[in-house]
Design an enzyme around this catalytic site. Structure first.
Site, short mmCIF file in Angstrom:
data_model
loop_
_atom_site.label_atom_id
_atom_site.label_comp_id
_atom_site.label_asym_id
_atom_site.label_seq_id
_atom_site.Cartn_x
_atom_site.Cartn_y
_atom_site.Cartn_z
CG HIS A 134 -1.91 0.99 1.39
ND1 HIS A 134 -1.65 2.29 1.73
CD2 HIS A 134 -3.25 0.91 1.22
CE1 HIS A 134 -2.78 2.98 1.78
NE2 HIS A 134 -3.77 2.16 1.46
CG ASP A 211 0.60 -2.27 6.23
OD1 ASP A 211 -0.34 -2.36 7.04
OD2 ASP A 211 0.54 -1.60 5.18
CD GLN A 214 -6.91 -4.36 4.49
OE1 GLN A 214 -7.85 -5.06 4.90
NE2 GLN A 214 -7.09 -3.11 4.09
CE LYS A 237 -7.21 0.01 6.54
NZ LYS A 237 -7.98 0.52 5.41
CB CYS A 377 -3.72 3.22 -1.64
SG CYS A 377 -4.99 4.41 -1.34
N1 7TS Z 1 -1.75 -0.64 4.72
C1 7TS Z 1 -2.69 -1.42 4.17
C2 7TS Z 1 -2.35 -2.84 3.80
C3 7TS Z 1 -3.98 -0.90 3.97
O1 7TS Z 1 -4.90 -1.69 3.43
C4 7TS Z 1 -4.26 0.43 4.32
C5 7TS Z 1 -5.59 1.05 4.04
C6 7TS Z 1 -3.25 1.19 4.92
C7 7TS Z 1 -2.01 0.62 5.09
C8 7TS Z 1 -3.48 2.57 5.39
O2 7TS Z 1 -4.38 2.59 6.45
P1 7TS Z 1 -4.84 3.98 7.06
O3 7TS Z 1 -5.78 3.60 8.14
O4 7TS Z 1 -3.62 4.66 7.53
O5 7TS Z 1 -5.50 4.72 5.94
N2 7TS Z 1 -6.28 0.46 2.98
C9 7TS Z 1 -7.37 0.97 2.36
C10 7TS Z 1 -8.04 0.31 1.35
O6 7TS Z 1 -7.72 -0.79 0.92
N3 7TS Z 1 -9.06 1.06 0.92
O7 7TS Z 1 -9.08 2.19 1.64
C11 7TS Z 1 -8.02 2.15 2.54
#
Ligand code: 7TS
Length: 423
Positions: A134, A211, A214, A237, A377
Site C-alpha cells: 500500500h 503492515d 489488513q 478497519k 492505493c
Molecule cells: N496498509 C494497508 C495494507 C492498507 O490496506 C491500508 C488502508 C493502509 C495501510 C493505510 O491505512 P490507514 O488507516 O492509515 O488509511 N487500505 C485501504 C483500502 O484498501 N481502501 O481504503 C483504505
C-alpha cells in the site's frame, strides 16, 4: 452481545444474524435497496457498543488525561490506558508499553521511517519492500531513501500475486537495514509468509516492519510468535472509530528511538535550554491524544475478542470461498490473488475484460452494494497487473452468503447493462 435468537441462517462459527443486530447502519437502505456493505478493507462499520462508548465517554467522563488531579481526569486516564492494555493483549505484545497510539497505520509507519529510519538507514543501506505494498508502506520509505541516499529493493510477485521468494537470498543481505512488508494485501488478498520472512531477515540483521492493517482485523495476530520488530494497524478497519492507529514495537527499539512529534506529554523535564523525554510509550504521544476514540477502540477489541479471532477468520474464509466459487461461475470474470482461500484474507479483487471497475462499482452502488473500485492505493501493483484498477469486494464479521448472492446478481446486471450498450 447475547447469543440467542438467530434471525438469519448463521454462516460458519459466528452467529451472523445476532451480530448484524449490533450494527445500526446495516438496517439502512441505499437507493431503496438494503445496504450490502462489502468495502470493509477500506473501513469497517461500527457496532452499537462502540458508538455507545463514545457517547458515554463524552457524557460521563470527558477530561484530559495524564495531568488532572480530579475524578474525571483519573477516570479518562484509566480508561485510555486500559485500552492500551487491551490492544497489547489482543496482539500478544509483551507489555502495554510496547503499544503507541497514532492516528492510523499510515502515521505509525511514518513514525518508524522518521525516527528509527533516520537513525539507522545510511547511504550504503538497502530498504527492502514488496511490489504489493500500500502507498502507506511505500512512500515513507521512498522519502527516507531519497533523503539518505539509500537504495530501495523490491520482492517481486508470482503470477498468482504471491511473493516471489526464490531470489530472496540475493535481495536480503547484511546491508538490508529494514524489510517493510504487508501481512495481507488490501488489493489482491494475499497473506504473506511473515514467519519465514522474519527468520530470513533476522539472520541478516535486518529489522522487520509488518503492515498489519489488513491482518489484525481479520485473523489472530501474535507479534511475539511472529517475532517482528514493528507491527502497524488501524482501529477503523476493525470495528473501532476513525482517528486511531497502533504501532507495536519491541521495547528496546522504542527506548532508543528519538521522539516523532514534540510538545506536551512527551517530555519529562523541560528548561529553556532543552528537555528530557518521557518514558515509552508516552514519548511518542505528543499533545492531547484521541482519548474518546482510543477508549471506544478498546470496546471494539472486546467485541472482536468476544467473537474469537479464530472464528472471525473461519467465517471470512467461508464467505471468501463462496464468493470466489460464485464469481468463477461467471464467464470472463478474472480474480486476482492466490486461488486457495487459506492463502488469502477476506478480499476478492476482480475484473471483467471490457468493463471499467468504476463502472462496475457505480452499477453495484445503485443495487445497494458498496465495493471499492480503483487502484486501492497500490498503483505500482496495478501497473504490474497491467490494469488501471480492479473491482474489490471485502468481507467482515457481519457479511452473509446471501449478500454474496446479491453481489453476483448485481454483477450480472452490470454486465448485461454494458453489453446492451455496445452496438
Ligand atoms: N496498509 C494497508 C495494507 C492498507 O490496506 C491500508 C488502508 C493502509 C495501510 C493505510 O491505512 P490507514 O488507516 O492509515 O488509511 N487500505 C485501504 C483500502 O484498501 N481502501 O481504503 C483504505
Amino acid at each position: 452481545m447475547s447469543s440467542q435468537n438467530v434471525s438469519e441462517k448463521p454462516t460458519g462459527p459466528l452467529d451472523v444474524g445476532r451480530i448484524r443486530e449490533d450494527f445500526p447502519i446495516l438496517g439502512r437502505r441505499v437507493y431503496g435497496k438494503p445496504l450490502v456493505y462489502l468495502d470493509n478493507a477500506a473501513t469497517s462499520q461500527k457496532p452499537r457498543q462502540v458508538i455507545e462508548a463514545l457517547v458515554r465517554y463524552y457524557e460521563q467522563h470527558n477530561a484530559n488525561i495524564h495531568r488532572a488531579i480530579h475524578c474525571l481526569g483519573e477516570e479518562a486516564t484509566a480508561a485510555y490506558e486500559e485500552a492500551r492494555a487491551k490492544v497489547a493483549r489482543f496482539i500478544n505484545a509483551p507489555s502495554p508499553e510496547c503499544i503507541v497510539f497514532t492516528r492510523n497505520t499510515t502515521e505509525a509507519i511514518n513514525l518508524v521511517a522518521h525516527t528509527w529510519g533516520r537513525a539507522n538507514v545510511g547511504p550504503q543501506a538497502d530498504i527492502l519492500l514488496t511490489q504489493m505494498e500500500h502507498h502507506s508502506n511505500l512512500i515513507p520509505w521512498q522519502r527516507l531513501a531519497a533523503e539518505k541516499g539509500a537504495s530501495l529493493r523490491y520482492i517481486g510477485l508470482t503470477n498468482e500475486q504471491t511473493l516471489e521468494l526464490d531470489g530472496l537470498d540475493e535481495l536480503m543481505h547484511d546491508r538490508t537495514r529494514i524489510l517493510a512488508v504487508t501481512h495481507a494485501s488490501n488489493a489482491v488478498g494475499t497473506i504473506n509468509p511473515i514467519g519465514r520472512l522474519v527468520k530470513e531477515a533476522h539472520r541478516n540483521g535486518t529489522t522487520v516492519l509488518v503492515d498489519g492493517a489488513q491482518s489484525a482485523p481479520h485473523m489472530p495476530v501474535d507479534v511475539q510468535a511472529m517475532d517482528c520488530d514493528f507491527f502497524a494497524f488501524s482501529a477503523h478497519k476493525m470495528l473501532g472509530p476513525t482517528g486511531v492507529g497502533v504501532l507495536y514495537a519491541r521495547r528496546e527499539l522504542l527506548d532508543e528511538m528519538e521522539p516523532f512529534l514534540a510538545g506536551g506529554e512527551m517530555i519529562k523535564r523541560v528548561t529553556l535550554e532543552g528537555a528530557t523525554w518521557n518514558d515509552v510509550p508516552w514519548k511518542f504521544e505528543a499533545g492531547t491524544p484521541n482519548i474518546a476514540d482510543v477508549i471506544a477502540f478498546g470496546v471494539a477489541i472486546d467485541y472482536l475478542t468476544g467473537l474469537g479471532m479464530e472464528n472471525v477468520r473461519a467465517h471470512e474464509m467461508e464467505i471468501t470461498d463462496y464468493a470466489m466459487r460464485r464469481l468463477r461461475q461467471m464467464e470472463e470474470v478474472f480474480i486476482y490473488g492466490p486461488p486457495d482461500v487459506a492463502d488469502r484474507g477476506g478480499v476478492v479483487s476482480f475484473n471483467y475484460p471490457d468493463l471499467h471497475p468504476h463502472d462496475i462499482g457505480t452499477i453495484l452502488d445503485r443495487e445497494g452494494v458498496a465495493i471499492r473500485a480503483g487502484h486501492h492505493c497500490t498503483q505500482p501493483l496495478m501497473r504490474i497487473l497491467g490494469v488501471s484498477g480492479t473491482a474489490r469486494a471485502s468481507f467482515y464479521v457481519y457479511n452473509t452468503l446471501e449478500e454474496v448472492d446479491v453481489l453476483v446478481e448485481a454483477l450480472g446486471k452490470a454486465r448485461a447493462f454494458f453489453s446492451n450498450d455496445t452496438p
